[in-house]
Write an enzyme that holds these catalytic residues in place. Structure first.
Site, short mmCIF file in Angstrom:
data_model
loop_
_atom_site.label_atom_id
_atom_site.label_comp_id
_atom_site.label_asym_id
_atom_site.label_seq_id
_atom_site.Cartn_x
_atom_site.Cartn_y
_atom_site.Cartn_z
N GLY A 118 6.51 41.91 -76.78
CA GLY A 118 6.19 41.88 -75.49
C GLY A 118 5.19 42.91 -74.96
O GLY A 118 5.40 44.05 -75.15
N CYS A 119 4.29 42.47 -73.84
CA CYS A 119 3.18 43.25 -73.35
C CYS A 119 4.08 44.42 -72.48
O CYS A 119 5.15 44.20 -72.04
CB CYS A 119 2.37 42.95 -72.40
SG CYS A 119 1.35 41.34 -73.48
N ALA A 120 3.23 45.45 -72.46
CA ALA A 120 4.29 46.60 -71.61
C ALA A 120 5.53 46.88 -72.11
O ALA A 120 5.68 47.44 -73.42
CB ALA A 120 4.28 46.31 -70.06
#
Length: 298
Positions: A118-120
């Protein structure tokens, strides 16, 4: 208590006109001409559970209370029967503290985590995976294809921070052909957590809900949807192999590449009712297309 619908029909959504969520910047385009555009904001938010620091997340900053509660739920650090005694948010310090009646200590748990795609800062903890197969999703839940065509059109044409500034993920909680809660953030897991927090705070049951996301159907997206107890997950984007495998394992209906008249279902096919006519599905206007969206006219 659930709020009444807003003017656009949503019970809750990210406000694209909120000046705190995007900023105006100036640059040049490919011809060297001066241009002014809006870009999304990004700020740190540190989450505490009672006296213990849990994580620092990068977020656009709206609904920090819901995101904090949803994060803790999806990490299995907050239980369904927990009583939250207070949620304290300090915008200046960029800190949110969730206080519970139950005493908590997750020092060991915080050392046992798996980084996801996932992003971040998307993470899932080891014991979430250990309990994954014990979760049972409502077998009687249904998804009519007519609902799917209506939902994708309503969601894609709704005013959004994506249309205002781009560079953002969106997630929507739906029931039948009605989108209820629309959350956006720089990380899709943040948008998921906001919806999970809203469901918990408003005691909303998941059995007849549909979860829509603009992001990829990764293992993280499948895990969080299952953790929320939602039986149907839809995306306009594609799949990962582990995401599909976990969906089969959990009995989750998994539908991707849902754009205009087309979609692809790879798990939980028994819940789908083919009652809609694809030729009558609303076409996706260029303004509402996201990265990688190529409309199929056939």
């Amino acid at each position: 208590m659930v709020n009444p619908p807003s003017d656009d029909g949503f019970l809750l959504k990210t406000d694209p006109s909120d000046p705190r969520l995007s900023a105006e910047v100036t640059g040049v385009d490919h011809l060297g001409a001066t241009v002014t555009t809006r870009v999304v904001t990004e700020k740190a938010l540190t989450l505490y559970l009672n006296r213990q620091e849990i994580v620092t997340m990068m977020t656009i900053g709206d609904h920090p209370d819901l995101m904090a509660v949803g994060y803790l739920l999806n990490q299995n650090m907050l239980h369904a029967d927990d009583e939250i005694t207070a949620i304290d948010y300090d915008e200046e310090l960029e800190v949110v503290v969730v206080r519970t009646e139950r005493e908590t200590d997750y020092e060991t748990k915080l050392q046992k985590k798996v980084r996801t795609s996932g992003c971040a800062q998307g993470t899932v903890f080891g014991d979430v995976m250990e309990n994954f197969s014990d979760i049972h999703l409502a077998p009687e839940a249904r998804l009519k294809t007519s609902w799917l065509y209506t939902l994708t059109h309503k969601i894609n044409t709704a005013p959004s921070l994506y249309l205002e500034a781009g560079a953002i993920h969106g997630c929507v909680l739906c029931q039948g052909d009605v989108p209820l809660v629309y959350m956006e953030d720089v990380g899709r897991h943040n948008a998921v957590d906001k919806i999970a927090g809203w469901m918990f705070m408003n005691k909303v049951k998941p059995d007849d809900k549909i979860f829509y996301t603009t992001g990829r159907l990764t293992s993280e997206m499948v895990i969080k949807t299952v953790m929320m107890g939602i039986p149907i997950l839809v995306s306009r984007s594609g799949f990962t192999a582990w995401g599909v495998e976990l969906a089969h394992k959990a009995g989750l209906t998994l539908i991707g590449r849902a754009r205009g008249k087309r979609f692809l279902a790879l798990a939980g096919l028994e819940r789908i009712e083919f009652d809609g006519d694809p030729t009558e599905a609303a076409r996706e206007a260029p303004r509402h297309r996201r990265k990688g969206a190529v409309e199929d006219e056939s």
